[in-house]
Design a protein around this motif. Structure first.
Motif, PDB file in Angstrom:
ATOM      1  N   UNK A 165     -11.863  -1.290  -2.622  1.00 14.37           N
ATOM      2  CA  UNK A 165     -10.556  -1.929  -2.525  1.00 14.37           C
ATOM      3  C   UNK A 165      -9.621  -1.242  -3.515  1.00 14.37           C
ATOM      4  N   UNK A 166      -8.351  -1.030  -3.155  1.00  9.06           N
ATOM      5  CA  UNK A 166      -7.405  -0.587  -4.186  1.00  9.06           C
ATOM      6  C   UNK A 166      -7.414  -1.595  -5.338  1.00  9.06           C
ATOM      7  N   UNK A 167      -7.513  -1.105  -6.555  1.00 10.93           N
ATOM      8  CA  UNK A 167      -7.680  -1.996  -7.703  1.00 10.93           C
ATOM      9  C   UNK A 167      -6.555  -3.009  -7.855  1.00 10.93           C
ATOM     10  N   UNK A 251      -5.211   3.015  -6.131  1.00  3.35           N
ATOM     11  CA  UNK A 251      -4.158   2.114  -6.607  1.00  3.35           C
ATOM     12  C   UNK A 251      -3.068   2.052  -5.552  1.00  3.35           C
ATOM     13  N   UNK A 252      -2.660   0.836  -5.170  1.00 11.02           N
ATOM     14  CA  UNK A 252      -1.541   0.715  -4.231  1.00 11.02           C
ATOM     15  C   UNK A 252      -0.280   1.340  -4.814  1.00 11.02           C
ATOM     16  N   UNK A 253      -0.152   1.306  -6.149  1.00 10.12           N
ATOM     17  CA  UNK A 253       1.028   1.878  -6.802  1.00 10.12           C
ATOM     18  C   UNK A 253       1.184   3.363  -6.513  1.00 10.12           C
ATOM     19  N   UNK A 259       6.816   4.723  -0.284  1.00 10.37           N
ATOM     20  CA  UNK A 259       7.001   3.609   0.648  1.00 10.37           C
ATOM     21  C   UNK A 259       8.153   2.667   0.303  1.00 10.37           C
ATOM     22  N   UNK A 260       8.379   2.406  -0.966  1.00 16.00           N
ATOM     23  CA  UNK A 260       9.350   1.372  -1.350  1.00 16.00           C
ATOM     24  C   UNK A 260      10.789   1.650  -0.895  1.00 16.00           C
ATOM     25  N   UNK A 286       5.582   1.817 -10.162  1.00 14.19           N
ATOM     26  CA  UNK A 286       5.468   3.105  -9.492  1.00 14.19           C
ATOM     27  C   UNK A 286       4.674   4.083 -10.334  1.00 14.19           C
ATOM     28  N   UNK A 287       3.690   4.692  -9.700  1.00 15.52           N
ATOM     29  CA  UNK A 287       2.846   5.645 -10.443  1.00 15.52           C
ATOM     30  C   UNK A 287       3.678   6.842 -10.869  1.00 15.52           C
TER      31      UNK A 287
END
Length: 289
Positions: A165-167, A251-253, A259-260, A286-287
Protein backbone atom coordinates in the motif's frame (compact mmCIF):
# COMPACT_ATOMS: atom_id res chain seq x y z
CA UNK A 1 2.26 -17.23 21.02
CA UNK A 2 2.45 -19.72 18.17
CA UNK A 3 3.47 -18.52 14.72
CA UNK A 4 1.73 -21.64 13.40
CA UNK A 5 -1.74 -20.55 14.56
CA UNK A 6 -4.14 -20.75 11.60
CA UNK A 7 -5.60 -17.29 12.31
CA UNK A 8 -3.69 -14.04 12.77
CA UNK A 9 -5.49 -10.89 13.94
CA UNK A 10 -3.83 -7.50 13.42
CA UNK A 11 -5.35 -4.69 15.49
CA UNK A 12 -4.31 -1.32 14.02
CA UNK A 13 -4.42 1.33 16.73
CA UNK A 14 -3.57 5.05 16.81
CA UNK A 15 -4.50 6.98 19.99
CA UNK A 16 -7.24 4.51 20.91
CA UNK A 17 -6.90 4.63 24.71
CA UNK A 18 -10.66 5.10 25.09
CA UNK A 19 -11.57 1.97 23.11
CA UNK A 20 -8.59 -0.39 22.84
CA UNK A 21 -9.49 -2.41 25.95
CA UNK A 22 -13.05 -2.94 24.69
CA UNK A 23 -11.67 -3.93 21.29
CA UNK A 24 -9.17 -6.46 22.62
CA UNK A 25 -11.60 -8.01 25.11
CA UNK A 26 -13.99 -8.68 22.24
CA UNK A 27 -11.36 -10.89 20.57
CA UNK A 28 -10.61 -14.58 21.36
CA UNK A 29 -8.01 -14.02 24.06
CA UNK A 30 -5.94 -17.04 25.18
CA UNK A 31 -7.08 -19.07 22.17
CA UNK A 32 -4.01 -20.96 20.87
CA UNK A 33 -5.56 -21.12 17.38
CA UNK A 34 -5.47 -17.32 17.12
CA UNK A 35 -2.40 -15.04 17.22
CA UNK A 36 -3.33 -11.44 18.09
CA UNK A 37 -0.93 -8.62 17.20
CA UNK A 38 -1.69 -5.09 18.42
CA UNK A 39 0.04 -2.68 16.04
CA UNK A 40 0.20 0.70 17.79
CA UNK A 41 1.39 3.47 15.50
CA UNK A 42 2.22 7.09 16.29
CA UNK A 43 0.23 7.09 19.51
CA UNK A 44 0.74 9.74 22.18
CA UNK A 45 -1.87 8.52 24.65
CA UNK A 46 -2.11 5.41 26.86
CA UNK A 47 -2.88 2.95 24.06
CA UNK A 48 0.40 1.08 24.46
CA UNK A 49 0.16 0.65 28.23
CA UNK A 50 -3.46 -0.50 28.11
CA UNK A 51 -2.70 -3.02 25.37
CA UNK A 52 0.41 -4.21 27.24
CA UNK A 53 -1.63 -4.79 30.42
CA UNK A 54 -4.04 -7.02 28.50
CA UNK A 55 -1.18 -8.80 26.73
CA UNK A 56 0.41 -9.61 30.09
CA UNK A 57 -2.59 -11.81 30.96
CA UNK A 58 -3.28 -13.23 27.49
CA UNK A 59 -0.93 -15.83 26.05
CA UNK A 60 -1.80 -15.04 22.43
CA UNK A 61 -1.40 -11.25 22.39
CA UNK A 62 1.72 -9.37 21.31
CA UNK A 63 2.09 -5.57 21.15
CA UNK A 64 4.13 -3.84 18.44
CA UNK A 65 4.97 -0.14 18.77
CA UNK A 66 5.80 1.99 15.75
CA UNK A 67 6.75 5.57 16.58
CA UNK A 68 5.75 6.75 13.11
CA UNK A 69 2.01 6.98 12.48
CA UNK A 70 -0.04 6.02 9.46
CA UNK A 71 -2.36 3.04 9.15
CA UNK A 72 -1.23 1.95 5.67
CA UNK A 73 2.45 2.39 6.58
CA UNK A 74 1.98 0.26 9.70
CA UNK A 75 -0.03 -2.35 7.75
CA UNK A 76 2.93 -2.72 5.37
CA UNK A 77 5.52 -2.83 8.10
CA UNK A 78 3.76 -5.45 10.16
CA UNK A 79 2.84 -7.79 7.29
CA UNK A 80 5.81 -7.47 4.99
CA UNK A 81 8.69 -6.47 7.27
CA UNK A 82 7.96 -8.11 10.64
CA UNK A 83 6.10 -11.36 9.97
CA UNK A 84 8.38 -14.22 8.95
CA UNK A 85 5.52 -16.29 7.50
CA UNK A 86 1.85 -15.82 6.68
CA UNK A 87 -0.99 -17.60 8.44
CA UNK A 88 -3.88 -19.29 6.63
CA UNK A 89 -6.25 -16.44 7.54
CA UNK A 90 -5.39 -12.85 8.41
CA UNK A 91 -8.06 -10.74 10.13
CA UNK A 92 -7.75 -6.95 10.40
CA UNK A 93 -9.47 -4.91 13.10
CA UNK A 94 -9.51 -1.19 13.85
CA UNK A 95 -8.49 -0.38 17.40
CA UNK A 96 -11.77 1.42 18.15
CA UNK A 97 -14.04 -1.41 16.94
CA UNK A 98 -15.79 -3.89 19.21
CA UNK A 99 -16.09 -7.25 17.48
CA UNK A 100 -19.33 -9.23 17.68
CA UNK A 101 -18.88 -12.71 19.24
CA UNK A 102 -18.24 -15.45 16.69
CA UNK A 103 -16.98 -13.05 14.03
CA UNK A 104 -13.42 -14.36 13.75
CA UNK A 105 -14.50 -17.97 13.24
CA UNK A 106 -17.16 -16.83 10.77
CA UNK A 107 -14.61 -14.91 8.68
CA UNK A 108 -12.31 -17.94 8.58
CA UNK A 109 -15.20 -20.21 7.56
CA UNK A 110 -16.32 -17.79 4.84
CA UNK A 111 -12.86 -17.75 3.26
CA UNK A 112 -12.64 -21.54 3.41
CA UNK A 113 -16.02 -21.79 1.67
CA UNK A 114 -14.88 -19.46 -1.16
CA UNK A 115 -11.94 -21.22 -2.88
CA UNK A 116 -11.57 -18.43 -5.44
CA UNK A 117 -12.02 -15.64 -2.92
CA UNK A 118 -9.33 -13.38 -1.50
CA UNK A 119 -11.23 -11.46 1.19
CA UNK A 120 -14.19 -11.65 3.57
CA UNK A 121 -15.85 -8.57 5.06
CA UNK A 122 -17.61 -8.08 8.40
CA UNK A 123 -20.70 -5.88 8.64
CA UNK A 124 -21.36 -2.74 10.72
CA UNK A 125 -23.80 -3.54 13.50
CA UNK A 126 -24.66 -0.11 14.91
CA UNK A 127 -25.05 3.51 13.87
CA UNK A 128 -27.92 5.34 12.19
CA UNK A 129 -26.67 4.40 8.71
CA UNK A 130 -26.10 0.75 9.57
CA UNK A 131 -28.83 -0.61 7.26
CA UNK A 132 -27.66 1.59 4.38
CA UNK A 133 -24.05 0.46 4.72
CA UNK A 134 -25.03 -3.19 5.02
CA UNK A 135 -27.17 -3.00 1.89
CA UNK A 136 -24.39 -1.26 -0.06
CA UNK A 137 -21.80 -3.82 1.05
CA UNK A 138 -24.00 -6.72 -0.02
CA UNK A 139 -24.72 -5.11 -3.40
CA UNK A 140 -21.15 -4.01 -4.14
CA UNK A 141 -19.12 -6.63 -2.24
CA UNK A 142 -17.37 -3.86 -0.35
CA UNK A 143 -15.43 -3.96 2.90
CA UNK A 144 -14.77 -1.64 5.82
CA UNK A 145 -11.37 -1.38 7.44
CA UNK A 146 -12.96 -1.99 10.86
CA UNK A 147 -13.22 -5.74 10.27
CA UNK A 148 -12.17 -7.89 7.31
CA UNK A 149 -10.09 -10.96 6.52
CA UNK A 150 -7.60 -11.82 3.78
CA UNK A 151 -6.34 -15.19 2.69
CA UNK A 152 -2.72 -15.75 3.66
CA UNK A 153 -1.91 -16.88 0.14
CA UNK A 154 -3.13 -13.52 -1.19
CA UNK A 155 -0.72 -11.67 1.11
CA UNK A 156 2.09 -14.04 0.18
CA UNK A 157 1.55 -13.22 -3.50
CA UNK A 158 1.50 -9.50 -2.68
CA UNK A 159 4.86 -9.77 -0.97
CA UNK A 160 6.37 -11.88 -3.75
CA UNK A 161 5.27 -9.27 -6.32
CA UNK A 162 6.60 -6.43 -4.11
CA UNK A 163 3.14 -4.84 -3.96
CA UNK A 164 2.56 -2.62 -0.94
CA UNK A 165 0.00 0.00 0.00
CA UNK A 166 1.27 3.55 -0.55
CA UNK A 167 2.41 4.55 2.93
CA UNK A 168 0.37 7.75 2.95
CA UNK A 169 -2.81 6.44 1.32
CA UNK A 170 -6.11 7.35 2.98
CA UNK A 171 -8.71 4.67 2.45
CA UNK A 172 -6.51 1.62 2.60
CA UNK A 173 -9.62 -0.57 2.85
CA UNK A 174 -10.91 0.57 -0.55
CA UNK A 175 -7.57 -0.16 -2.21
CA UNK A 176 -7.29 -3.56 -0.52
CA UNK A 177 -10.81 -4.37 -1.69
CA UNK A 178 -9.92 -3.42 -5.27
CA UNK A 179 -6.73 -5.50 -5.22
CA UNK A 180 -8.66 -8.48 -3.85
CA UNK A 181 -11.27 -8.17 -6.62
CA UNK A 182 -8.66 -7.91 -9.38
CA UNK A 183 -6.51 -10.66 -7.84
CA UNK A 184 -3.57 -8.24 -7.90
CA UNK A 185 -4.02 -7.50 -11.61
CA UNK A 186 -5.52 -4.54 -13.46
CA UNK A 187 -9.24 -3.73 -13.50
CA UNK A 188 -9.90 -5.90 -16.56
CA UNK A 189 -9.67 -8.83 -14.10
CA UNK A 190 -12.24 -7.35 -11.67
CA UNK A 191 -14.52 -9.97 -10.05
CA UNK A 192 -16.80 -8.82 -7.21
CA UNK A 193 -17.15 -12.41 -5.98
CA UNK A 194 -13.53 -12.45 -4.84
CA UNK A 195 -14.71 -10.39 -1.83
CA UNK A 196 -17.34 -12.27 0.19
CA UNK A 197 -19.73 -10.65 2.66
CA UNK A 198 -19.67 -12.58 5.94
CA UNK A 199 -23.14 -12.42 7.49
CA UNK A 200 -21.86 -13.97 10.71
CA UNK A 201 -19.23 -11.29 11.36
CA UNK A 202 -19.85 -7.77 12.60
CA UNK A 203 -18.42 -4.83 14.49
CA UNK A 204 -19.66 -2.02 16.71
CA UNK A 205 -18.25 1.46 16.17
CA UNK A 206 -17.69 4.05 18.88
CA UNK A 207 -20.90 6.08 19.27
CA UNK A 208 -20.81 9.72 18.16
CA UNK A 209 -21.75 12.03 21.03
CA UNK A 210 -23.43 15.12 19.61
CA UNK A 211 -22.66 17.24 22.68
CA UNK A 212 -19.01 16.24 22.85
CA UNK A 213 -16.45 18.74 21.43
CA UNK A 214 -14.04 15.83 20.96
CA UNK A 215 -16.59 14.03 18.76
CA UNK A 216 -17.02 17.14 16.60
CA UNK A 217 -13.25 17.58 16.26
CA UNK A 218 -12.90 13.94 15.27
CA UNK A 219 -15.68 14.30 12.70
CA UNK A 220 -14.07 17.46 11.26
CA UNK A 221 -10.75 15.66 10.78
CA UNK A 222 -12.58 12.69 9.32
CA UNK A 223 -14.30 14.86 6.71
CA UNK A 224 -10.94 16.28 5.60
CA UNK A 225 -9.58 12.74 5.32
CA UNK A 226 -12.61 11.72 3.25
CA UNK A 227 -11.78 14.54 0.84
CA UNK A 228 -8.12 13.50 0.63
CA UNK A 229 -9.34 9.98 -0.01
CA UNK A 230 -11.57 11.21 -2.84
CA UNK A 231 -8.65 12.83 -4.68
CA UNK A 232 -6.27 9.95 -4.00
CA UNK A 233 -8.85 7.47 -5.29
CA UNK A 234 -8.99 9.31 -8.61
CA UNK A 235 -5.23 8.89 -8.94
CA UNK A 236 -5.29 5.24 -7.87
CA UNK A 237 -8.15 4.38 -10.23
CA UNK A 238 -6.09 5.45 -13.24
CA UNK A 239 -3.25 3.18 -12.14
CA UNK A 240 -5.55 0.24 -11.45
CA UNK A 241 -7.23 0.60 -14.85
CA UNK A 242 -3.88 0.75 -16.63
CA UNK A 243 -1.17 -1.47 -15.19
CA UNK A 244 -2.63 -2.59 -11.87
CA UNK A 245 -1.21 -2.43 -8.32
CA UNK A 246 2.35 -3.36 -9.29
CA UNK A 247 2.81 0.30 -10.29
CA UNK A 248 1.36 1.89 -7.18
CA UNK A 249 3.76 4.48 -5.74
CA UNK A 250 5.38 4.01 -2.34
CA UNK A 251 4.00 7.47 -1.47
CA UNK A 252 0.86 9.04 -2.94
CA UNK A 253 2.69 12.38 -2.57
CA UNK A 254 4.95 11.23 -5.40
CA UNK A 255 1.98 11.75 -7.73
CA UNK A 256 0.78 15.10 -6.42
CA UNK A 257 3.04 17.36 -8.48
CA UNK A 258 1.62 15.86 -11.68
CA UNK A 259 -1.98 15.28 -10.57
CA UNK A 260 -3.02 18.17 -8.32
CA UNK A 261 -3.02 20.97 -10.96
CA UNK A 262 -6.01 19.35 -12.70
CA UNK A 263 -8.02 18.69 -9.53
CA UNK A 264 -10.80 20.96 -8.29
CA UNK A 265 -13.10 20.94 -5.24
CA UNK A 266 -16.48 19.36 -5.79
CA UNK A 267 -19.46 21.71 -6.21
CA UNK A 268 -21.58 20.29 -3.38
CA UNK A 269 -21.66 22.80 -0.53
CA UNK A 270 -21.22 20.12 2.13
CA UNK A 271 -18.00 18.96 0.40
CA UNK A 272 -16.56 22.19 -0.99
CA UNK A 273 -14.93 23.42 2.23
CA UNK A 274 -13.33 20.10 3.10
CA UNK A 275 -12.12 19.54 -0.47
CA UNK A 276 -10.38 22.93 -0.41
CA UNK A 277 -8.64 22.10 2.87
CA UNK A 278 -7.67 18.67 1.54
CA UNK A 279 -6.16 20.08 -1.65
CA UNK A 280 -4.12 22.61 0.35
CA UNK A 281 -2.95 19.87 2.67
CA UNK A 282 -1.93 17.68 -0.27
CA UNK A 283 -0.14 20.58 -1.95
CA UNK A 284 2.01 21.01 1.16
CA UNK A 285 2.96 17.34 0.95
CA UNK A 286 4.18 17.50 -2.66
CA UNK A 287 7.31 15.41 -2.95
CA UNK A 288 10.40 17.55 -3.70
CA UNK A 289 11.90 17.35 -7.16
Amino acid sequence: MSDAAPICIAVLAHNEAARIATCLRSLPLNNPEVAIHVVVNGSTDATVSIAADIASTASNVRVHVFKEGGKARSWNRFLFDQLTAFHATHVFVDGDAEIVPGSIAALEATLKAQPGGNAAAGLPMNGRKMAHYQQAMRAEHGLFGDLYALRGDFLSRMKAANIRLPDDVIGDDGLICAMAKTDLADESQWRDQRVAICEGAGFLCAPVRLLSPASWQMQYRRMINYSVRHFQNAMISRIMRDSGPKNLPRQMANLYRRELPSMRPRAKLELLWFDRIALRKMARAVAPV
